[in-house]
Design an enzyme around this catalytic site. Structure first.
Site, PDB file in Angstrom:
ATOM      1  N   SER A 100       0.837  -1.042   0.013  1.00 44.66           N
ATOM      2  CA  SER A 100      -0.008  -0.057  -0.162  1.00 44.66           C
ATOM      3  C   SER A 100       0.899   1.136   0.010  1.00 44.66           C
ATOM      4  N   GLY A 139      -6.198  11.619  -1.659  1.00 44.09           N
ATOM      5  CA  GLY A 139      -7.409  11.903  -0.776  1.00 44.09           C
ATOM      6  C   GLY A 139      -8.663  11.860  -1.665  1.00 44.09           C
ATOM      7  N   TRP A 175     -10.110   7.588   5.543  1.00 43.34           N
ATOM      8  CA  TRP A 175      -9.474   6.378   5.380  1.00 43.34           C
ATOM      9  C   TRP A 175      -8.123   6.559   4.154  1.00 43.34           C
ATOM     10  N   ILE A 176      -7.303   7.713   4.337  1.00 49.40           N
ATOM     11  CA  ILE A 176      -6.392   8.000   3.586  1.00 49.40           C
ATOM     12  C   ILE A 176      -5.107   7.545   3.888  1.00 49.40           C
ATOM     13  N   THR A 177      -4.711   6.616   3.141  1.00 50.64           N
ATOM     14  CA  THR A 177      -3.261   5.709   3.422  1.00 50.64           C
ATOM     15  C   THR A 177      -2.080   6.864   3.829  1.00 50.64           C
ATOM     16  N   LEU A 258      -6.670   5.450 -10.020  1.00 49.61           N
ATOM     17  CA  LEU A 258      -7.077   4.265  -9.595  1.00 49.61           C
ATOM     18  C   LEU A 258      -6.850   3.208 -10.425  1.00 49.61           C
ATOM     19  N   ARG A 262      -4.888  -0.177  -8.985  1.00 48.44           N
ATOM     20  CA  ARG A 262      -5.680  -1.325  -9.135  1.00 48.44           C
ATOM     21  C   ARG A 262      -4.875  -2.454  -9.691  1.00 48.44           C
ATOM     22  N   GLU A 382      -9.871   0.636  -3.368  1.00 49.78           N
ATOM     23  CA  GLU A 382      -9.539   0.616  -4.814  1.00 49.78           C
ATOM     24  C   GLU A 382     -10.684  -0.050  -5.639  1.00 49.78           C
ATOM     25  N   THR A 384     -14.640  -1.927  -4.361  1.00 48.76           N
ATOM     26  CA  THR A 384     -15.126  -3.063  -3.728  1.00 48.76           C
ATOM     27  C   THR A 384     -15.452  -3.920  -4.675  1.00 48.76           C
TER      28      THR A 384
HETATM   29  P1  TGC Z   1     -18.499   7.868 -14.411  1.00 49.42           P
HETATM   30  O1  TGC Z   1     -19.786   8.861 -14.827  1.00 49.42           O
HETATM   31  O2  TGC Z   1     -18.716   6.651 -15.292  1.00 49.42           O
HETATM   32  O3  TGC Z   1     -17.495   8.552 -15.008  1.00 49.42           O
HETATM   33  C1  TGC Z   1     -16.875   9.914 -14.594  1.00 49.42           C
HETATM   34  C2  TGC Z   1     -15.578  10.260 -15.387  1.00 49.42           C
HETATM   35  O4  TGC Z   1     -14.698   9.546 -15.281  1.00 49.42           O
HETATM   36  C3  TGC Z   1     -14.435   8.628 -16.403  1.00 49.42           C
HETATM   37  N1  TGC Z   1     -14.028   7.315 -15.744  1.00 49.42           N
HETATM   38  C4  TGC Z   1     -12.806   6.650 -16.015  1.00 49.42           C
HETATM   39  N2  TGC Z   1     -11.515   7.268 -16.584  1.00 49.42           N
HETATM   40  C5  TGC Z   1     -10.455   6.789 -16.026  1.00 49.42           C
HETATM   41  N3  TGC Z   1     -10.636   5.322 -15.635  1.00 49.42           N
HETATM   42  C6  TGC Z   1     -11.752   4.823 -15.282  1.00 49.42           C
HETATM   43  N4  TGC Z   1     -11.690   3.697 -14.573  1.00 49.42           N
HETATM   44  C7  TGC Z   1     -13.001   5.487 -15.448  1.00 49.42           C
HETATM   45  N5  TGC Z   1     -14.340   5.267 -15.071  1.00 49.42           N
HETATM   46  C8  TGC Z   1     -14.764   6.361 -15.348  1.00 49.42           C
HETATM   47  C9  TGC Z   1     -15.267   9.018 -17.199  1.00 49.42           C
HETATM   48  O5  TGC Z   1     -15.125   8.814 -18.684  1.00 49.42           O
HETATM   49  C10 TGC Z   1     -15.811  10.466 -17.020  1.00 49.42           C
HETATM   50  O6  TGC Z   1     -15.040  11.031 -17.646  1.00 49.42           O
HETATM   51  P2  TGC Z   1     -15.478  12.562 -18.081  1.00 49.42           P
HETATM   52  O7  TGC Z   1     -14.424  13.364 -18.256  1.00 49.42           O
HETATM   53  O8  TGC Z   1     -16.198  12.404 -19.540  1.00 49.42           O
HETATM   54  O9  TGC Z   1     -16.516  13.209 -17.079  1.00 49.42           O
HETATM   55  O10 TGC Z   1     -18.321   7.712 -13.066  1.00 49.42           O
HETATM   56  P3  TGC Z   1     -19.350   7.217 -12.024  1.00 49.42           P
HETATM   57  O11 TGC Z   1     -19.479   8.436 -10.809  1.00 49.42           O
HETATM   58  O12 TGC Z   1     -20.535   6.596 -12.488  1.00 49.42           O
HETATM   59  O13 TGC Z   1     -18.536   6.177 -11.021  1.00 49.42           O
HETATM   60  C11 TGC Z   1     -18.056   4.962 -11.827  1.00 49.42           C
HETATM   61  C12 TGC Z   1     -17.413   4.121 -10.614  1.00 49.42           C
HETATM   62  C13 TGC Z   1     -18.502   3.422  -9.636  1.00 49.42           C
HETATM   63  C14 TGC Z   1     -16.878   2.923 -11.370  1.00 49.42           C
HETATM   64  C15 TGC Z   1     -16.270   4.710 -10.081  1.00 49.42           C
HETATM   65  O14 TGC Z   1     -16.725   5.916  -9.129  1.00 49.42           O
HETATM   66  C16 TGC Z   1     -15.526   3.917  -8.841  1.00 49.42           C
HETATM   67  O15 TGC Z   1     -14.616   3.343  -9.234  1.00 49.42           O
HETATM   68  N6  TGC Z   1     -15.779   3.958  -7.787  1.00 49.42           N
HETATM   69  C17 TGC Z   1     -15.056   3.330  -6.496  1.00 49.42           C
HETATM   70  C18 TGC Z   1     -14.261   4.157  -6.202  1.00 49.42           C
HETATM   71  C19 TGC Z   1     -12.885   3.820  -5.494  1.00 49.42           C
HETATM   72  O16 TGC Z   1     -12.170   2.801  -5.966  1.00 49.42           O
HETATM   73  N7  TGC Z   1     -11.861   4.438  -4.422  1.00 49.42           N
HETATM   74  C20 TGC Z   1     -10.869   4.084  -4.332  1.00 49.42           C
HETATM   75  C21 TGC Z   1     -10.110   5.406  -3.418  1.00 49.42           C
HETATM   76  S1  TGC Z   1      -8.469   5.235  -3.341  1.00 49.42           S
HETATM   77  C22 TGC Z   1      -8.124   3.850  -2.431  1.00 49.42           C
HETATM   78  O17 TGC Z   1      -8.810   3.152  -2.264  1.00 49.42           O
HETATM   79  C23 TGC Z   1      -6.618   3.609  -2.240  1.00 49.42           C
HETATM   80  S2  TGC Z   1      -5.996   2.360  -1.113  1.00 49.42           S
HETATM   81  C24 TGC Z   1      -4.745   2.310  -0.773  1.00 49.42           C
HETATM   82  C25 TGC Z   1      -3.903   1.414  -1.829  1.00 49.42           C
HETATM   83  O18 TGC Z   1      -4.184   1.363  -3.050  1.00 49.42           O
HETATM   84  O19 TGC Z   1      -2.993   0.736  -1.433  1.00 49.42           O
HETATM   85  P1  FAD Z   2     -19.231   2.124   0.831  1.00 47.82           P
HETATM   86  O1  FAD Z   2     -19.141   2.794  -0.385  1.00 47.82           O
HETATM   87  O2  FAD Z   2     -20.225   2.814   1.959  1.00 47.82           O
HETATM   88  O3  FAD Z   2     -19.707   0.703   0.558  1.00 47.82           O
HETATM   89  C1  FAD Z   2     -20.294  -0.008   1.609  1.00 47.82           C
HETATM   90  C2  FAD Z   2     -20.854  -1.388   0.876  1.00 47.82           C
HETATM   91  O4  FAD Z   2     -21.842  -0.965  -0.047  1.00 47.82           O
HETATM   92  C3  FAD Z   2     -19.797  -2.217   0.131  1.00 47.82           C
HETATM   93  O5  FAD Z   2     -19.795  -3.542   0.204  1.00 47.82           O
HETATM   94  C4  FAD Z   2     -19.983  -1.642  -1.442  1.00 47.82           C
HETATM   95  O6  FAD Z   2     -19.739  -2.510  -2.219  1.00 47.82           O
HETATM   96  C5  FAD Z   2     -21.519  -1.814  -1.402  1.00 47.82           C
HETATM   97  N1  FAD Z   2     -22.080  -0.850  -2.269  1.00 47.82           N
HETATM   98  C6  FAD Z   2     -21.640   0.600  -2.620  1.00 47.82           C
HETATM   99  N2  FAD Z   2     -22.516   1.019  -3.661  1.00 47.82           N
HETATM  100  C7  FAD Z   2     -23.375   0.038  -4.194  1.00 47.82           C
HETATM  101  C8  FAD Z   2     -23.955  -0.137  -5.453  1.00 47.82           C
HETATM  102  N3  FAD Z   2     -24.190   0.759  -6.227  1.00 47.82           N
HETATM  103  N4  FAD Z   2     -24.506  -1.366  -5.633  1.00 47.82           N
HETATM  104  C9  FAD Z   2     -24.113  -2.572  -4.675  1.00 47.82           C
HETATM  105  N5  FAD Z   2     -23.493  -2.501  -3.712  1.00 47.82           N
HETATM  106  C10 FAD Z   2     -22.892  -1.081  -3.411  1.00 47.82           C
HETATM  107  N6  FAD Z   2      -9.428   5.946  -0.164  1.00 47.82           N
HETATM  108  C11 FAD Z   2      -8.590   7.022  -0.590  1.00 47.82           C
HETATM  109  O7  FAD Z   2      -9.399   7.964  -1.063  1.00 47.82           O
HETATM  110  N7  FAD Z   2      -7.163   6.877  -0.398  1.00 47.82           N
HETATM  111  C12 FAD Z   2      -6.625   6.010   0.164  1.00 47.82           C
HETATM  112  O8  FAD Z   2      -5.459   6.176   0.383  1.00 47.82           O
HETATM  113  C13 FAD Z   2      -7.234   4.998   1.042  1.00 47.82           C
HETATM  114  N8  FAD Z   2      -6.569   4.147   1.774  1.00 47.82           N
HETATM  115  C14 FAD Z   2      -7.704   3.098   2.323  1.00 47.82           C
HETATM  116  C15 FAD Z   2      -6.941   2.278   3.233  1.00 47.82           C
HETATM  117  C16 FAD Z   2      -7.863   1.465   3.966  1.00 47.82           C
HETATM  118  C17 FAD Z   2      -7.217   0.431   4.954  1.00 47.82           C
HETATM  119  C18 FAD Z   2      -9.029   1.009   3.696  1.00 47.82           C
HETATM  120  C19 FAD Z   2      -9.784   0.154   4.352  1.00 47.82           C
HETATM  121  C20 FAD Z   2      -9.648   2.045   2.741  1.00 47.82           C
HETATM  122  C21 FAD Z   2      -8.722   3.320   2.139  1.00 47.82           C
HETATM  123  N9  FAD Z   2      -9.540   3.876   1.305  1.00 47.82           N
HETATM  124  C22 FAD Z   2      -8.792   5.152   0.802  1.00 47.82           C
HETATM  125  C23 FAD Z   2     -10.929   4.167   1.122  1.00 47.82           C
HETATM  126  C24 FAD Z   2     -11.502   3.004   0.155  1.00 47.82           C
HETATM  127  O9  FAD Z   2     -11.216   3.209  -1.264  1.00 47.82           O
HETATM  128  C25 FAD Z   2     -13.024   3.084   0.484  1.00 47.82           C
HETATM  129  O10 FAD Z   2     -13.167   2.269   1.559  1.00 47.82           O
HETATM  130  C26 FAD Z   2     -13.755   2.166  -0.594  1.00 47.82           C
HETATM  131  O11 FAD Z   2     -13.796   2.842  -1.857  1.00 47.82           O
HETATM  132  C27 FAD Z   2     -15.224   1.844  -0.275  1.00 47.82           C
HETATM  133  O12 FAD Z   2     -15.864   2.891   0.355  1.00 47.82           O
HETATM  134  P2  FAD Z   2     -16.722   2.856   1.672  1.00 47.82           P
HETATM  135  O13 FAD Z   2     -15.723   2.176   2.801  1.00 47.82           O
HETATM  136  O14 FAD Z   2     -17.188   4.258   1.905  1.00 47.82           O
HETATM  137  O15 FAD Z   2     -17.653   1.820   1.475  1.00 47.82           O
END
Ligand code: TGC
Ligand code: FAD
Length: 403
Positions: A100, A139, A175-177, A258, A262, A382, A384
């Site tokens: 991470s 973030g 939840w920001i690493t 992302l 991922r 990254e 769910t």
């Molecule tokens: P949507 O309306 O489909 O798209 C909005 C804009 O984004 C573009 N786009 C992408 N671009 C690049 N890669 C992708 N995978 C993309 N998906 C969509 C799209 O073309 C559009 O661009 P524009 O310029 O035309 O506006 O987006 P949506 O709001 O419906 O969301 C889609 C969804 C649900 C897949 C997305 O929000 C999502 O992936 N949600 C999950 C959030 C997530 O993964 N968060 C992670 C936070 S960081 C983290 O967890 C770090 S952990 C620490 C570690 O890695 O070790």
């Molecule tokens: P929620 O979005 O509230 O989801 C809760 C449940 O609902 C999940 O099972 C989900 O799959 C489900 N769900 C949500 N929407 C739907 C739908 N449409 N249909 C069906 N099911 C649905 N984020 C950062 O930005 N930067 C980081 O550095 C970072 N580091 C992290 C480190 C750790 C240790 C952890 C645990 C998390 C970190 N995250 C970070 C946050 C991480 O990306 C989020 O926790 C993750 O994206 C899920 O968001 P949430 O926890 O708010 O869950």
């Protein structure tokens, strides 16, 4: 070629190594050796303490060349996607929290600046980040917006008119690493004017010490304990226009980052699974039950065989996705196939390995349960499981089912 680490070769039944070049194997083995030397001896203590010496480790990772490993220029090594994946696998074979650290630095914070930043921003921030002397975080997630970042509340507004007007940021990231230990935070915010008068999203580089920027550490974690996790609080945080990432004004900004992180997880999670499996194989060979080695029972061998098949299939998938990435053909649905598979398979393998260790498996003397606990986070962050299922579902049907 460097001698292969004891932890890299327990089960190469399918000849996976023959699919790698000499250079790829050398890079993998160098990272594995680093892990054996610098990380593995300490990781259980870090996990138990819930504390990671990030500021000591980051320069060592920088020297190893794994921070921004697959980026070009600005002090970054410019290695291939497969090289980067193999490095992630060896680091996560020690602990997901360590991978991470590397992912957040290279694939999120550095990639955001490298891909969306100005020339000045790249020159100013990236060399120190590649060296590990400047630590970054990313973030996006908020207390009320995780899977749905489009719902974020953090807002950036211009203070006055004109293209050079300052920005004022307000909001909370959760939840920001590495947030509590980072020197720079790449923070995403919504804005009413993305440049053409329409609402959008913008990325900013916030520095530790900027007025209105603070962090808080999140404690009592049961998972990813060898990693620092925190909150970012922005209270009237004033930033000049030169801190905005000029290359993007929509959610494409963070979502592109992302994709990179991922991809690293696709490989990384399999490292954790492999380490758990190697640990279990060692253990069953030395543990006698009912007057025979545990390894000599058919049920034990069935478990080991099934886990090996799942791991080997997953490794082939990871390599195929890595080769596609190097060819510029790795699309988001393909990344979702890999992230979903690797995290799910790795969690199942690590849990099953824990069963083979009996009670011994519940302490930090053995890795499988530590890996399994970590993988609960890796399954969630990254994107769910459900987010990746919906991404794949959309690619298959053409129907968007997120909302
Ligand atoms: P949507 O309306 O489909 O798209 C909005 C804009 O984004 C573009 N786009 C992408 N671009 C690049 N890669 C992708 N995978 C993309 N998906 C969509 C799209 O073309 C559009 O661009 P524009 O310029 O035309 O506006 O987006 P949506 O709001 O419906 O969301 C889609 C969804 C649900 C897949 C997305 O929000 C999502 O992936 N949600 C999950 C959030 C997530 O993964 N968060 C992670 C936070 S960081 C983290 O967890 C770090 S952990 C620490 C570690 O890695 O070790
Ligand atoms: P929620 O979005 O509230 O989801 C809760 C449940 O609902 C999940 O099972 C989900 O799959 C489900 N769900 C949500 N929407 C739907 C739908 N449409 N249909 C069906 N099911 C649905 N984020 C950062 O930005 N930067 C980081 O550095 C970072 N580091 C992290 C480190 C750790 C240790 C952890 C645990 C998390 C970190 N995250 C970070 C946050 C991480 O990306 C989020 O926790 C993750 O994206 C899920 O968001 P949430 O926890 O708010 O869950």
């Amino acid at each position: 070629m460097t001698k292969a680490s004891a932890t890299t070769t327990p089960l190469d039944l399918i000849g996976f190594d023959s699919l790698l070049s000499d250079e790829e194997r050398q890079i993998r083995d160098a990272v594995a050796d680093f892990g054996d030397r610098e990380l593995r001896p300490h990781v259980a203590d870090w996990f138990e303490a819930g504390a990671l010496p990030v500021n000591d480790l980051a320069p060592k990772f920088g020297e190893l060349g794994v921070l921004g490993m697959h980026l070009d220029g600005y002090g970054c090594p410019g290695m291939s996607a497969v090289d980067y994946g193999l490095a992630c696998m060896e680091i996560e074979a020690v602990d997901s929290g360590l991978r991470s650290l590397v992912s957040v630095q290279g694939s999120l914070a550095m990639f955001a600046i490298h891909h969306w930043g100005s020339e000045e921003q790249k020159e100013h921030y990236l060399p120190g980040m590649a060296a590990g002397t400047t630590l970054g975080c990313f973030g996006l997630t908020e207390p009320d917006a995780g899977s749905d970042p489009a719902n974020m509340r953090t807002r950036a507004v211009r203070d006055g008119s004109g293209e050079d007007a300052d920005w004022i940021l307000n909001g909370t990231k959760m939840w920001i690493t590495n947030a509590p230990v980072a020197d720079v935070a790449v923070v995403w915010a919504r804005t009413d004017d993305r440049g053409d008068g329409k609402p959008g999203f913008a990325g900013f580089i916030v520095e530790k010490g900027d007025p209105g920027f603070s962090t808080a550490e999140i404690h009592r974690k049961l998972s990813l304990r060898a990693s620092v996790t925190g909150e970012i609080i922005l209270e009237d945080c004033r930033l000049p226009e030169s801190r905005r990432l000029p290359g993007v004004n929509s959610l494409r900004g963070p979502l592109t980052c992302l994709n990179e992180a991922r991809y690293g997880i696709i490989w990384g999670a399999l490292g954790a699974a492999r380490d758990a499996l190697a640990t279990a194989i060692d253990y069953v060979g030395t543990r006698d039950v009912f007057d025979r080695p545990l390894s000599s029972f058919q049920i034990t061998q069935t478990k080991l065989a099934d886990m090996t098949v799942e791991l080997d299939k997953s490794m082939l998938l990871a390599l195929q996705l890595g080769r596609l990435k190097d060819a510029g053909k790795l699309t988001p649905p393909r990344i979702s196939v890999g992230k979903l598979n690797s995290t799910r398979v790795a969690l199942e393998i690590t849990r099953e390995c824990r069963t083979l260790l009996g009670a011994s498996g519940i302490t930090l003397d053995h890795s499988p349960l530590r890996h399994a606990n970590n993988l609960e986070s890796v399954l969630t962050y990254e994107g769910t499981v459900e987010m990746h299922q919906l991404t794949i579902g959309q690619a298959l049907t053409g129907e968007q089912a997120f909302r």
